[in-house]
Scaffold this motif. Structure first.
Motif, PDB file in Angstrom:
ATOM      1  N   LEU A  19       0.869  -1.092   0.059  1.00 47.74           N
ATOM      2  CA  LEU A  19      -0.053   0.008   0.013  1.00 47.74           C
ATOM      3  C   LEU A  19       0.916   1.325   0.102  1.00 47.74           C
ATOM      4  O   LEU A  19       1.767   1.295  -0.494  1.00 47.74           O
ATOM      5  CB  LEU A  19      -0.943  -0.268   1.187  1.00 47.74           C
ATOM      6  N   GLY A  20       0.335   2.344   0.534  1.00 48.25           N
ATOM      7  CA  GLY A  20       1.072   3.655   0.486  1.00 48.25           C
ATOM      8  C   GLY A  20       2.158   3.690   1.057  1.00 48.25           C
ATOM      9  O   GLY A  20       2.429   3.023   2.321  1.00 48.25           O
ATOM     10  N   GLY A  21       3.086   4.700   0.872  1.00 51.53           N
ATOM     11  CA  GLY A  21       4.315   5.044   1.675  1.00 51.53           C
ATOM     12  C   GLY A  21       4.360   6.728   1.870  1.00 51.53           C
ATOM     13  O   GLY A  21       3.768   7.397   1.180  1.00 51.53           O
ATOM     14  N   ASN A  22       4.999   6.903   2.998  1.00 50.63           N
ATOM     15  CA  ASN A  22       5.524   8.265   3.193  1.00 50.63           C
ATOM     16  C   ASN A  22       6.969   8.088   3.696  1.00 50.63           C
ATOM     17  O   ASN A  22       7.343   8.406   4.865  1.00 50.63           O
ATOM     18  CB  ASN A  22       4.576   8.841   4.253  1.00 50.63           C
ATOM     19  N   ASN A  23       7.789   7.987   2.875  1.00 57.81           N
ATOM     20  CA  ASN A  23       9.118   7.596   3.044  1.00 57.81           C
ATOM     21  C   ASN A  23      10.150   8.952   3.179  1.00 57.81           C
ATOM     22  O   ASN A  23      10.079   9.686   2.540  1.00 57.81           O
ATOM     23  CB  ASN A  23       9.616   6.705   1.837  1.00 57.81           C
ATOM     24  N   VAL A  24      11.208   8.545   4.016  1.00 55.83           N
ATOM     25  CA  VAL A  24      11.966   9.569   4.498  1.00 55.83           C
ATOM     26  C   VAL A  24      13.503   9.368   3.907  1.00 55.83           C
ATOM     27  O   VAL A  24      13.790   8.078   3.677  1.00 55.83           O
ATOM     28  CB  VAL A  24      12.183   9.737   6.109  1.00 55.83           C
ATOM     29  N   HIS A  25      14.211  10.263   3.554  1.00 63.48           N
ATOM     30  CA  HIS A  25      15.679  10.449   3.142  1.00 63.48           C
ATOM     31  C   HIS A  25      16.140  11.349   4.465  1.00 63.48           C
ATOM     32  O   HIS A  25      16.184  12.494   4.343  1.00 63.48           O
ATOM     33  CB  HIS A  25      15.789  10.986   1.819  1.00 63.48           C
ATOM     34  N   VAL A  26      16.986  10.523   5.458  1.00 63.99           N
ATOM     35  CA  VAL A  26      17.442  11.400   6.449  1.00 63.99           C
ATOM     36  C   VAL A  26      18.859  11.570   6.138  1.00 63.99           C
ATOM     37  O   VAL A  26      19.715  10.669   5.682  1.00 63.99           O
ATOM     38  CB  VAL A  26      17.266  10.312   7.640  1.00 63.99           C
ATOM     39  N   VAL A  27      19.217  12.823   6.330  1.00 59.28           N
ATOM     40  CA  VAL A  27      20.558  13.283   5.775  1.00 59.28           C
ATOM     41  C   VAL A  27      21.043  13.754   7.076  1.00 59.28           C
ATOM     42  O   VAL A  27      20.827  14.826   7.623  1.00 59.28           O
ATOM     43  CB  VAL A  27      20.457  14.461   4.881  1.00 59.28           C
ATOM     44  N   THR A  28      22.069  12.859   7.703  1.00 54.64           N
ATOM     45  CA  THR A  28      22.592  13.433   9.144  1.00 54.64           C
ATOM     46  C   THR A  28      23.752  14.451   9.071  1.00 54.64           C
ATOM     47  O   THR A  28      24.248  14.761   7.872  1.00 54.64           O
ATOM     48  CB  THR A  28      23.139  12.240   9.840  1.00 54.64           C
ATOM     49  N   GLU A  29      24.345  15.198  10.043  1.00 54.73           N
ATOM     50  CA  GLU A  29      25.407  15.897  10.005  1.00 54.73           C
ATOM     51  C   GLU A  29      26.643  15.247   9.466  1.00 54.73           C
ATOM     52  O   GLU A  29      27.491  16.076   9.293  1.00 54.73           O
ATOM     53  CB  GLU A  29      25.470  16.479  11.342  1.00 54.73           C
ATOM     54  N   ASN A  30      26.664  13.959   9.559  1.00 51.63           N
ATOM     55  CA  ASN A  30      27.850  13.192   9.190  1.00 51.63           C
ATOM     56  C   ASN A  30      27.849  12.765   7.673  1.00 51.63           C
ATOM     57  O   ASN A  30      28.381  11.703   7.411  1.00 51.63           O
ATOM     58  CB  ASN A  30      27.973  11.944  10.279  1.00 51.63           C
ATOM     59  N   ALA A  31      26.753  13.163   6.956  1.00 52.18           N
ATOM     60  CA  ALA A  31      26.538  12.687   5.811  1.00 52.18           C
ATOM     61  C   ALA A  31      27.557  13.038   4.736  1.00 52.18           C
ATOM     62  O   ALA A  31      28.126  14.405   4.947  1.00 52.18           O
ATOM     63  CB  ALA A  31      25.054  12.928   5.221  1.00 52.18           C
ATOM     64  N   ASP A  32      27.887  12.432   3.726  1.00 52.97           N
ATOM     65  CA  ASP A  32      28.642  12.813   2.628  1.00 52.97           C
ATOM     66  C   ASP A  32      27.437  13.635   1.812  1.00 52.97           C
ATOM     67  O   ASP A  32      26.482  13.013   1.309  1.00 52.97           O
ATOM     68  CB  ASP A  32      29.217  11.646   1.612  1.00 52.97           C
ATOM     69  N   ILE A  33      27.634  14.904   1.660  1.00 46.32           N
ATOM     70  CA  ILE A  33      26.432  15.768   1.173  1.00 46.32           C
ATOM     71  C   ILE A  33      26.238  15.533  -0.457  1.00 46.32           C
ATOM     72  O   ILE A  33      24.988  15.340  -1.115  1.00 46.32           O
ATOM     73  CB  ILE A  33      26.604  17.127   1.354  1.00 46.32           C
ATOM     74  N   ASP A  34      27.242  15.296  -1.060  1.00 46.78           N
ATOM     75  CA  ASP A  34      27.063  14.832  -2.378  1.00 46.78           C
ATOM     76  C   ASP A  34      26.350  13.664  -2.757  1.00 46.78           C
ATOM     77  O   ASP A  34      25.292  13.504  -3.525  1.00 46.78           O
ATOM     78  CB  ASP A  34      28.567  14.849  -3.248  1.00 46.78           C
TER      79      ASP A  34
END
Length: 491
Positions: free
Chosen positions: A260-275
């Motif tokens: 069924l449906g979704g409401n999916n997150v893309h979590v970008v932490t302070e330690n992420a490689d931003i690119d």
């Protein structure tokens, strides 16, 4: 339908596929299939009736037992032959997907590759339907547990990835010895339904094992779901309709297999490689105009990286080529219809009224909705708390891992998600805290592999597709005991 008829929209699709035969429309109502880019009619297909549904199910029940009795190599061979047909006709299928569902070349490549993977996995199922031998607590008794096909399987599939999301239920069901009645979405009755009939007809599937009944959900959806014959009802679509389908199936003790449906997150932490995080964010938000239950619905970005992430995401979104999905370089094609477009743009406007800022996009040209990035977004804004199903990226700031998890879980859904951090321990802690059936570290939520269980938690569905999970759902066990020696009874 002639064997050598090319797979084009004008290839004589104006028929139902009932009991292994192409059936003329007769006096049935018709469905005009429109190209979502040009809004021109590309084909006419008959609208199936409840009588057609009855006939399809009854024929399936008649054909299923003999199909189940076929040796495993015969059932595997039908799926393998179907797989080869898809390989040989890949170019024509890409064209069909573009003209019927607005699929760009990139999206079609992803869809066909995934569908073929599902078929390859399904071809192994006839050899994996293993039972077991169990000791008995009764002297002289032998216990055997056999794995058998469920029987008849009803499939209701959606319009967004029509070939893949139909095939992932149909191919395993056929491989495991079931017979299938497929109702494709009325927006995509060819690539989600009649094309599969052609594929399996060419593969030599016996008559009656597969029937395809195009039709409007409002006319025949309940007849598909509420019928007494299917033992499994596979549905992919919205949570609201899925709950209705589940209730109908449960009336007849049929197993509802729901994605069924979704409401999916893309979590970008302070330690992420931003690119890397932006790369994933662009793909996960904008593939097929965001029209996927596993696309990114919300970008949750740590406040330390927030401004840089928003700027980079907006720059990338602005640069995406939009327009004709048949053009090689197009990334953003049309959304499926006006209703979907108007709903998603209403979510955007409501979010702007609540304080969100449009960094790029926010408008449309016909059914081409501009890739849209919203900053200053909050979790309860319309574009974030609803499954917007469009090329829309609301970016929500957060300040701690605990807050990211809390925001991620503040939804009725739990389908997919992603977490970016170069500190893998941190990424895993956040991933473990998010209530979702699937989550991907340093990637994005749009992942589907045929040998890995696929499905959600909470109101994102019941059961799992792929791997051994769908094998379990499409089969049942039967306990056979054999009393080898006379048994002593207490009376």
């Amino acid at each position: 339908m002639p064997d050598d008829l090319p797979l084009t929209p004008d290839s004589g699709w104006n028929a139902l596929y009932l009991a292994g035969k192409w059936t003329d429309p007769g006096d049935r109502d018709s469905i005009e299939v429109e190209n979502p880019y040009t809004r021109e009619s590309i084909a006419t297909v008959p609208a199936g009736t409840t009588d057609d549904v009855d006939r399809a199910y009854e024929t399936a029940a008649d054909a299923q037992a003999s199909w189940a009795d076929q040796p495993p190599q015969r059932r595997a061979g039908a799926v393998t032959a179907a797989l080869e047909f898809v390989r040989e006709h890949r170019g024509e299928i890409v064209e069909l997907l573009a003209r019927e569902s607005g699929s760009t070349h990139v999206k079609s490549d992803v869809e066909i590759q995934t569908a073929r993977g599902m078929m390859q996995e399904a071809a192994s199922y006839p050899f994996r339907m293993k039972g077991q031998h169990a000791e008995s607590i009764v002297p002289g008794k032998e216990n055997v547990v056999e794995r058998q096909p469920a029987g008849v399987v009803g499939v209701i599939s959606p319009w967004n990835f029509p070939l893949h999301l139909s095939m992932r239920a149909v191919a395993p069901a056929i491989a495991t010895g079931n017979a299938v009645v497929l109702k494709p979405a009325s927006n995509t009755p060819i690539t989600g339904g009649l094309l599969l009939a052609r594929i399996f007809e060419e593969a030599g599937l016996p008559e009656g094992v597969l029937s395809v009944v195009p039709g409007r959900g409002s006319d025949i959806g309940d007849a598909i779901a509420d019928h007494e014959l299917p033992r499994v009802l596979a549905f992919t679509g919205s949570t609201e309709i899925g709950q209705r389908v589940a209730k109908k199936a449960a009336n007849n003790c049929a197993l509802p297999a729901l994605e069924l449906g979704g409401n999916n997150v893309h979590v970008v932490t302070e330690n992420a490689d931003i690119d890397r995080a932006v790369d994933g964010g662009v793909f996960g938000s904008f593939l097929h105009q965001g029209q996927a239950c596993i696309s990114i619905n919300r970008h949750l970005v740590h406040e330390d990286l927030y401004d840089d992430y928003v700027d980079a995401l907006a720059d990338r979104a602005t640069s995406l080529p939009t327009g004709d999905p048949t053009a090689d370089d197009t990334i953003i094609g049309p959304v499926i219809d006006e209703t979907q477009r108007d709903t998603m743009l209403e979510f955007v406007q409501d979010s702007i009224d609540a304080g969100a800022t449009v960094e790029t996009g926010g408008d449309h040209d016909g059914l081409i909705v501009e890739p849209t990035v919203l900053s200053d977004a909050e979790n309860d804004m319309a574009a974030a708390c609803n499954e917007h199903f469009g090329p829309i990226a609301p970016v929500v700031p957060y300040s701690s891992d605990a807050e990211a998890i809390e925001l991620a879980n503040d939804t009725i859904h739990g389908l997919s998600g992603s977490v970016h951090s170069e500190d893998l321990d941190q990424a895993r802690r956040i991933a473990d805290g998010i209530e979702t059936g699937m989550i991907h570290v340093n990637d994005q939520p749009m992942n589907d592999e045929p040998h890995v269980p696929f499905g959600g938690m909470k109101q994102s569905g019941l059961g799992r597709y792929n791997a051994d999970s769908i094998l379990e759902e499409l089969t049942t066990t039967k306990w056979v005991s054999i009393q080898r020696e006379p048994r002593e009874y207490p009376f």
